[in-house]
Design a protein around this motif. Structure first.
Motif, mmCIF file in Angstrom:
data_model
loop_
_atom_site.group_PDB
_atom_site.id
_atom_site.type_symbol
_atom_site.label_atom_id
_atom_site.label_comp_id
_atom_site.label_asym_id
_atom_site.label_seq_id
_atom_site.Cartn_x
_atom_site.Cartn_y
_atom_site.Cartn_z
ATOM 1 N N GLY A 1 -10.905 11.753 -4.258
ATOM 2 C CA GLY A 1 -12.448 11.726 -4.609
ATOM 3 C C GLY A 1 -12.809 13.020 -3.630
ATOM 4 O O GLY A 1 -11.911 13.794 -3.087
ATOM 5 N N GLY A 2 -14.029 13.328 -3.731
ATOM 6 C CA GLY A 2 -14.501 14.565 -2.952
ATOM 7 C C GLY A 2 -14.392 14.502 -1.666
ATOM 8 O O GLY A 2 -14.020 15.626 -0.840
ATOM 9 N N MET A 3 -14.392 13.340 -0.796
ATOM 10 C CA MET A 3 -14.503 13.401 0.584
ATOM 11 C C MET A 3 -13.254 12.324 0.981
ATOM 12 O O MET A 3 -13.050 12.341 2.411
ATOM 13 C CB MET A 3 -15.606 12.837 1.285
ATOM 14 N N SER A 4 -12.780 11.780 0.201
ATOM 15 C CA SER A 4 -11.675 10.892 0.495
ATOM 16 C C SER A 4 -10.426 10.680 -0.411
ATOM 17 O O SER A 4 -10.387 11.129 -1.429
ATOM 18 C CB SER A 4 -12.250 9.366 0.805
ATOM 19 N N THR A 5 -9.498 10.055 -0.015
ATOM 20 C CA THR A 5 -7.930 9.725 -0.952
ATOM 21 C C THR A 5 -7.885 8.361 -0.875
ATOM 22 O O THR A 5 -7.995 7.930 0.112
ATOM 23 C CB THR A 5 -7.045 10.726 -0.437
ATOM 24 N N VAL A 6 -7.436 7.891 -2.145
ATOM 25 C CA VAL A 6 -7.031 6.287 -1.835
ATOM 26 C C VAL A 6 -5.511 6.424 -2.091
ATOM 27 O O VAL A 6 -4.865 7.179 -2.854
ATOM 28 C CB VAL A 6 -7.602 5.849 -3.028
ATOM 29 N N TYR A 7 -4.725 5.637 -1.362
ATOM 30 C CA TYR A 7 -3.543 5.369 -1.160
ATOM 31 C C TYR A 7 -2.983 3.981 -1.581
ATOM 32 O O TYR A 7 -3.762 3.023 -1.266
ATOM 33 C CB TYR A 7 -2.835 5.772 0.285
ATOM 34 N N LEU A 8 -1.681 3.868 -2.091
ATOM 35 C CA LEU A 8 -1.245 2.410 -2.361
ATOM 36 C C LEU A 8 -0.486 2.154 -1.283
ATOM 37 O O LEU A 8 0.351 3.091 -0.755
ATOM 38 C CB LEU A 8 -0.457 2.373 -3.719
ATOM 39 N N ALA A 9 -0.677 1.086 -0.752
ATOM 40 C CA ALA A 9 0.119 0.516 0.734
ATOM 41 C C ALA A 9 0.322 -0.882 0.427
ATOM 42 O O ALA A 9 0.043 -1.832 -0.279
ATOM 43 C CB ALA A 9 -0.674 0.985 1.978
ATOM 44 N N ARG A 10 1.524 -1.263 1.518
ATOM 45 C CA ARG A 10 2.106 -2.609 1.337
ATOM 46 C C ARG A 10 1.697 -2.935 3.061
ATOM 47 O O ARG A 10 1.874 -2.403 3.844
ATOM 48 C CB ARG A 10 3.354 -2.642 1.452
ATOM 49 N N GLN A 11 0.845 -3.996 2.980
ATOM 50 C CA GLN A 11 0.324 -4.826 3.966
ATOM 51 C C GLN A 11 1.504 -5.530 4.682
ATOM 52 O O GLN A 11 2.148 -6.458 3.967
ATOM 53 C CB GLN A 11 -0.900 -5.568 3.816
ATOM 54 N N GLU A 12 2.105 -5.047 5.708
ATOM 55 C CA GLU A 12 3.400 -5.683 6.098
ATOM 56 C C GLU A 12 3.374 -7.268 6.628
ATOM 57 O O GLU A 12 4.288 -8.052 6.288
ATOM 58 C CB GLU A 12 3.872 -4.804 7.263
ATOM 59 N N SER A 13 2.123 -7.540 7.274
ATOM 60 C CA SER A 13 2.193 -8.640 7.929
ATOM 61 C C SER A 13 1.997 -9.868 6.609
ATOM 62 O O SER A 13 2.231 -10.930 6.749
ATOM 63 C CB SER A 13 0.661 -9.124 8.619
ATOM 64 N N LEU A 14 1.048 -9.822 5.625
ATOM 65 C CA LEU A 14 1.089 -10.535 4.590
ATOM 66 C C LEU A 14 1.941 -10.344 3.074
ATOM 67 O O LEU A 14 1.968 -11.063 2.183
ATOM 68 C CB LEU A 14 -0.628 -10.602 3.913
ATOM 69 N N GLY A 15 2.597 -8.836 3.231
ATOM 70 C CA GLY A 15 3.589 -8.770 2.143
ATOM 71 C C GLY A 15 2.800 -8.413 0.836
ATOM 72 O O GLY A 15 3.452 -8.693 -0.390
ATOM 73 N N ARG A 16 1.539 -7.882 0.879
ATOM 74 C CA ARG A 16 0.959 -7.660 -0.271
ATOM 75 C C ARG A 16 0.737 -6.184 -0.584
ATOM 76 O O ARG A 16 0.163 -5.368 0.430
ATOM 77 C CB ARG A 16 -0.465 -8.387 -0.377
ATOM 78 N N ASP A 17 0.432 -5.751 -1.726
ATOM 79 C CA ASP A 17 -0.253 -4.051 -2.052
ATOM 80 C C ASP A 17 -1.583 -4.201 -1.989
ATOM 81 O O ASP A 17 -2.373 -5.217 -2.399
ATOM 82 C CB ASP A 17 0.219 -4.148 -3.406
ATOM 83 N N VAL A 18 -2.145 -3.266 -1.264
ATOM 84 C CA VAL A 18 -3.531 -2.868 -0.997
ATOM 85 C C VAL A 18 -3.699 -1.437 -1.391
ATOM 86 O O VAL A 18 -2.867 -0.737 -1.433
ATOM 87 C CB VAL A 18 -3.915 -3.143 0.292
ATOM 88 N N ALA A 19 -5.166 -0.993 -1.526
ATOM 89 C CA ALA A 19 -5.461 0.422 -1.485
ATOM 90 C C ALA A 19 -6.266 0.672 -0.326
ATOM 91 O O ALA A 19 -6.998 -0.068 0.195
ATOM 92 C CB ALA A 19 -6.483 0.274 -2.797
ATOM 93 N N ILE A 20 -6.099 1.722 0.418
ATOM 94 C CA ILE A 20 -6.520 2.233 1.416
ATOM 95 C C ILE A 20 -7.083 3.713 1.198
ATOM 96 O O ILE A 20 -6.461 4.416 0.625
ATOM 97 C CB ILE A 20 -5.439 2.373 2.574
#
Length: 677
Positions: free
Chosen positions: A29-48
């Motif tokens: 985006g114009g002021m930010s970037t979105v990354y795919l990540a794995r939340q280690e405590s819950l083992g789920r994919d999230v967007a940061i």
């Protein structure tokens, strides 16, 4: 703003976020970037979503990023993308964590021809906007790329980066500029003027056009030209097979906000009134054209006969026109009695012309029609019992079913009754609504009224009103109120699909004593006076609290009954309250603040809103607490709310509702939760 997915550039290092393993960049985006990540405590994919380094020095960009996080954090709706966590990266850049939406965005789908799915998506988005607008949030960037789909293929509204919140001037996010995507931008927004919630409704109109046709209503080579088209060009026309949507589009995309739908709820009602398929109309022009065509098909002999008849009639009129005209338009003088004679008791008129000029006696049907016309003007629809339009028109239908004015007046009465029936339905006055529906049915049967448009409008409006009532009842866990509304649907003569849908919606509401399906807190519906609410069946357990403490890193609160030197020697907290517990026992030695933090964490995980119970709510049900009786924290407080109330007998004392310090833990106090509507 979330754009189309891109691949990570290996030359650009991935951000470091504690508790997450960042995998790759998925959007810019114009002021930010979105990354795919794995939340280690819950083992789920999230967007940061992480703020760009170059944007950190820009005050406007920084405030816009923070505004988005605060805005989404205030919104808790099943069709709005929520936030799991906020924080800062290892290099001190702001970020927030969102669910990873795996099914892409609306701009990647071709829905042309699938009107049923389009209606579903519009209902979901309008519900989300109604929720946001009611909380003072205007999105200002509704577009296809900001409608994302989750694993269940539900549409969710995303990207509140330029949202406007009540209490914040528009210049906080615009600084005099026209923000938003010009392809969906309302005329007033394109001009940089102050906007309200109707700018979002305009964008919804554009989005509707795009889903219906597969393209945008206005297309230009640059953003400025696009904005000018939205501000000046007339609203384009839909193709013939979609013309039943045109009225909805015209109002949604009106150039002036005052001419648009009043709010999202009004737009939703207008959506429900759209016919399911194009409607065929037969205009006077069609009738004239058809008549001319039929006359052209007449054989030549028929034309000759028709000409002779017209000529004969014209000649007769030329010969006798003067006298006939004077006799028809001039009242004759009364004839003396000698000019007529009685034959068999009946008067015989010497001059037949006089018989045509004398007024015929007024019939009973004509009198009733005049009464009905007056009663409609006075809004005497079904009362009083001796002077109302309903009784008058039913009587006309009985004695003169072919009366020329009966269809028009019957339709007028039916529409007035329908308006009153829908209003009574919305207000919950079922007895009055039922009576109106029954009157409409009887009127239609008695007069032979055939008004398909009225029937469709009545069914749509009634279905929408009942759906709103059942939805409100579901939020209150009031199953009986929902059933009552669904029962009215049968009287309203709704179609089978709508009737079945409303009944299933009502029956899906959990009954008092039932466990809410799919709720990890194991909530039970509890009756309270005329209403109901959902309360955890038992105190929150040690194992449940342990998951919260591990996920959030919340430190354990010190716990000791009264002041004691043992507090210095042996620390007590929820992990070791001073006596043996198993994982299923109620967690104790947690403060009021700890309990509130747990409620917020649980809500962020599953999309509901939780809180501690009030004194009245906690008294509605007793909870099993194992071998040691445990009291519970309440939402109520005293004075400056530093001290919070507790309720229930504990293993240390009898019933005790005195307030305690909300910042410390007690080894005989745990907590339960209430789920808000």
């Amino acid at each position: 703003m979330q754009d189309r997915s891109t691949f990570h550039d290996a030359a650009t290092p991935l951000p470091e976020v504690a508790g997450y393993r960042v995998l790759r960049r998925i959007a810019d985006g114009g002021m930010s970037t979105v990354y795919l990540a794995r939340q280690e405590s819950l083992g789920r994919d999230v967007a940061i979503k992480v703020m760009r380094p170059e944007a950190l020095g820009d005050e406007v960009s920084r405030r816009r990023f923070e505004n988005e996080a605060r805005t989404i954090g205030r919104l808790d709706h099943p069709h709005i993308v929520g936030i799991h966590q906020i924080g800062r990266t290892a290099d001190d850049r702001p970020f927030f964590v969102m669910p990873h939406m795996t099914r892409g965005h609306l701009g990647q789908r071709d829905l042309a021809g699938d009107e049923a799915r389009i209606r579903e998506i519009l209902r979901a988005l309008l519900s989300a906007l109604a929720y946001a607008h009611a909380r003072g949030v205007i999105h200002r960037d509704v577009k296809a790329e900001n409608v994302l789909f989750d694993d269940a293929d539900r549409p969710l509204l995303a990207d509140f980066g330029i949202a406007l919140r009540r209490g914040y001037g528009s210049r906080v996010t615009s600084a005099g500029l026209a923000l938003g995507s010009t392809a969906y931008m309302a005329p007033e927004q394109a001009r940089g003027e102050e906007v309200d919630h109707r700018a979002d409704l305009y964008a919804m109109g554009v989005l509707t056009w795009e889903m219906l046709t597969g393209r945008l209503p206005f297309e230009a080579q640059d953003a400025l030209s696009m904005a000018v088209m939205h501000a000046q060009d007339p609203i384009p026309r839909l193709p013939p097979h979609l013309r039943h949507w045109q009225k909805f589009i015209d109002r949604s995309m009106a150039k002036y906000p005052l001419k648009r739908h009043h709010d999202a709820a009004d737009m939703l009602q207008a959506l429900e009134r759209i016919p399911y398929g194009p409607q065929r109309s037969f205009s006077p022009r069609d009738a004239a054209a058809a008549g001319v065509a039929r006359m052209r098909d007449l054989p030549r002999g028929a034309w000759i006969v028709l000409g002779l008849i017209l000529a004969a009639g014209l000649g007769f009129g030329l010969r006798h026109g003067d006298d006939t005209a004077r006799g028809f338009f001039r009242a004759s003088q009364p004839q003396p009695a000698a000019d007529s004679m009685a034959v068999g008791g009946a008067a015989v008129i010497d001059n037949p012309d006089d018989a045509l000029l004398r007024a015929a006696p007024e019939s009973e049907a004509s009198t009733l029609v005049e009464d009905a016309r007056r009663q409609l003007e006075q809004r005497r629809l079904v009362s009083p019992s001796d002077d109302n339009a309903y009784d008058s028109l039913v009587a006309v239908a009985r004695i003169a079913p072919d009366h020329l004015e009966l269809p028009q007046l019957s339709a007028q009465l039916a529409r007035a009754l329908a308006t009153d029936a829908v209003r009574a339905t919305k207000n919950g006055d079922d007895a009055d609504a039922r009576a109106r529906f029954e009157r409409i049915a009887t009127l239609v049967q008695a007069t032979g009224l055939a008004d398909d448009d009225l029937a469709r409008e009545l069914r749509r409006d009634t279905t929408a009103a009942l759906a709103v009532r059942i939805d409100a009842a579901a939020r209150r866990f009031d199953r009986e109120a929902a059933r009552k509304a669904a029962a009215l649907a049968g009287v309203a003569n709704l179609d089978a699909d709508a009737l079945g849908r409303l009944r299933r919606q009502a029956e899906a509401i959990p009954a008092v004593g039932a466990v809410l399906p799919g709720d990890p807190a194991r909530m039970t519906v509890v009756r309270s006076g005329d209403g109901a609410y959902a309360l955890t069946r038992r105190h929150i357990s040690r194992s449940e609290y342990a998951r919260f403490a591990e996920a959030t890193g919340r430190p354990a609160t010190l716990c000791r009954e009264r002041a004691s030197v043992l507090r210095v020697i042996a620390r007590r907290d929820w992990t070791d309250p001073g006596f043996e517990q198993n994982n299923a026992d109620p967690v104790v030695c947690v403060s009021w603040d700890d309990a509130q933090a747990f409620a917020q964490w649980l809500g962020a995980r599953n999309g509901h809103r939780y809180r501690l119970p009030t004194t009245v709510e906690a008294s509605g049900s007793a909870a099993a607490v194992g071998s040691r009786a445990v009291a519970e924290w309440l939402l109520d407080c005293e004075g400056d709310c530093v001290r919070r109330k507790v309720r229930g007998s504990s293993w240390r004392r009898d019933e005790d509702s005195r307030a305690r310090d909300g910042g410390r833990g007690y080894d005989d106090v745990g907590f339960r939760l209430v789920r808000e509507p």
